[in-house]
Structures are given as structure tokens and as C-alpha cells.
Motif scaffolding. Structure first.
Motif, mmCIF file in Angstrom:
data_model
loop_
_atom_site.group_PDB
_atom_site.id
_atom_site.type_symbol
_atom_site.label_atom_id
_atom_site.label_comp_id
_atom_site.label_asym_id
_atom_site.label_seq_id
_atom_site.Cartn_x
_atom_site.Cartn_y
_atom_site.Cartn_z
ATOM 1 N N LYS A 1 24.890 -9.056 34.842
ATOM 2 C CA LYS A 1 24.698 -7.788 34.159
ATOM 3 C C LYS A 1 23.994 -8.010 32.814
ATOM 4 O O LYS A 1 23.103 -7.260 32.450
ATOM 5 N N GLN A 2 24.392 -9.079 32.110
ATOM 6 C CA GLN A 2 23.781 -9.370 30.816
ATOM 7 C C GLN A 2 22.300 -9.710 30.970
ATOM 8 O O GLN A 2 21.470 -9.315 30.162
ATOM 9 N N SER A 3 21.970 -10.408 32.036
ATOM 10 C CA SER A 3 20.570 -10.760 32.305
ATOM 11 C C SER A 3 19.727 -9.499 32.526
ATOM 12 O O SER A 3 18.591 -9.405 32.051
ATOM 13 N N ASN B 1 19.213 -7.849 29.185
ATOM 14 C CA ASN B 1 18.218 -8.591 28.403
ATOM 15 C C ASN B 1 16.799 -8.330 28.905
ATOM 16 O O ASN B 1 15.865 -8.169 28.108
ATOM 17 N N THR B 2 16.635 -8.291 30.213
ATOM 18 C CA THR B 2 15.315 -8.020 30.795
ATOM 19 C C THR B 2 14.845 -6.620 30.409
ATOM 20 O O THR B 2 13.684 -6.430 30.016
ATOM 21 N N LYS B 3 15.738 -5.651 30.516
ATOM 22 C CA LYS B 3 15.399 -4.269 30.140
ATOM 23 C C LYS B 3 14.968 -4.205 28.681
ATOM 24 O O LYS B 3 13.943 -3.605 28.347
ATOM 25 N N TYR C 1 11.381 -5.709 28.101
ATOM 26 C CA TYR C 1 10.259 -4.855 28.486
ATOM 27 C C TYR C 1 10.179 -3.592 27.645
ATOM 28 O O TYR C 1 9.084 -3.070 27.409
ATOM 29 N N GLU C 2 11.298 -3.093 27.179
ATOM 30 C CA GLU C 2 11.262 -1.965 26.246
ATOM 31 C C GLU C 2 10.576 -2.376 24.946
ATOM 32 O O GLU C 2 9.774 -1.607 24.392
ATOM 33 N N ASN C 3 10.855 -3.597 24.487
ATOM 34 C CA ASN C 3 10.191 -4.097 23.275
ATOM 35 C C ASN C 3 8.689 -4.248 23.494
ATOM 36 O O ASN C 3 7.886 -3.933 22.607
ATOM 37 N N GLN C 4 8.314 -4.732 24.662
ATOM 38 C CA GLN C 4 6.884 -4.864 24.957
ATOM 39 C C GLN C 4 6.198 -3.501 24.945
ATOM 40 O O GLN C 4 5.129 -3.343 24.375
ATOM 41 N N GLY D 1 13.984 -0.130 37.150
ATOM 42 C CA GLY D 1 14.801 -0.941 38.054
ATOM 43 C C GLY D 1 16.052 -1.458 37.368
ATOM 44 O O GLY D 1 17.146 -1.452 37.953
ATOM 45 N N CYS D 2 15.904 -1.890 36.130
ATOM 46 C CA CYS D 2 17.058 -2.366 35.358
ATOM 47 C C CYS D 2 18.054 -1.241 35.124
ATOM 48 O O CYS D 2 19.271 -1.442 35.251
ATOM 49 N N GLU D 3 17.554 -0.061 34.801
ATOM 50 C CA GLU D 3 18.442 1.085 34.589
ATOM 51 C C GLU D 3 19.199 1.428 35.870
ATOM 52 O O GLU D 3 20.394 1.732 35.828
ATOM 53 N N SER D 4 18.535 1.360 37.002
ATOM 54 C CA SER D 4 19.198 1.622 38.288
ATOM 55 C C SER D 4 20.277 0.581 38.571
ATOM 56 O O SER D 4 21.371 0.921 39.036
ATOM 57 N N ALA D 5 19.968 -0.675 38.296
ATOM 58 C CA ALA D 5 20.942 -1.741 38.524
ATOM 59 C C ALA D 5 22.149 -1.588 37.602
ATOM 60 O O ALA D 5 23.293 -1.763 38.033
#
Length: 79
Positions: A1-3, A6-8, A11-14, A48-52
Motif C-alpha cells: 500500500k505504501q508503494s 509513493n508512486t501516486k 507522478y502527481e509531483n511530475q 490506477g493508484c487511486e483505484s488500488a
């Protein structure tokens, strides 16, 4: 879940860095790999991260409940 979190965030920062400077970046980037494709990839990854993460929340919500096993009725003549 933490991963996933972090990924979300990555990409939000990008996106927050890319979108305000989109026009300037578009003029200066290598046209072999369009910026639009990368921005769409970032958006798709965030979604995808939000869905997960939502699935994690739903699973945690129902993890305390027992799920009864369903027994399928088979008529005696169909054995």
C-alpha cells in the motif's frame, strides 16, 4: 500500500512540475517522445493508484465481517 501511495505522489509531483510549463517544455523537448504521451501516462498511473488505494480501503472495511460460504443446492436426481 505504501508503494502505491509513493508512486501516486511521484507522478502527481511530475504533473505539477510539467503542466504549468507545458508550452515551454513542448518547444524544447525531443519530439521523438511526445510530452503528451508522458502526461497521459502520469494521469493513467495516478488514476490506477487511486483505484488500488480505494480497493485497499474497501477490503479493510469488510475484513472484519465474515463471509458465509454458500452451499449450492443440487437436486437429488442431478447427482
Amino acid at each position: 500500500k505504501q508503494s502505491i501511495t509513493n508512486t501516486k505522489r511521484h507522478y502527481e509531483n511530475q504533473l505539477s512540475a510539467l503542466l504549468p510549463n507545458y508550452q515551454n517544455l513542448l518547444e524544447n523537448l525531443n519530439k521523438q517522445e511526445p510530452l503528451d504521451q508522458h502526461i497521459q501516462y502520469c494521469i493513467d498511473t495516478i488514476n490506477g493508484c487511486e483505484s488500488a488505494l480505494l480497493a485497499y480501503e474497501k477490503a479493510a472495511k469488510y475484513s472484519e465481517n465474515e463471509i458465509n460460504i454458500v452451499k449450492v443446492f443440487i437436486p437429488e436426481g442431478d447427482k
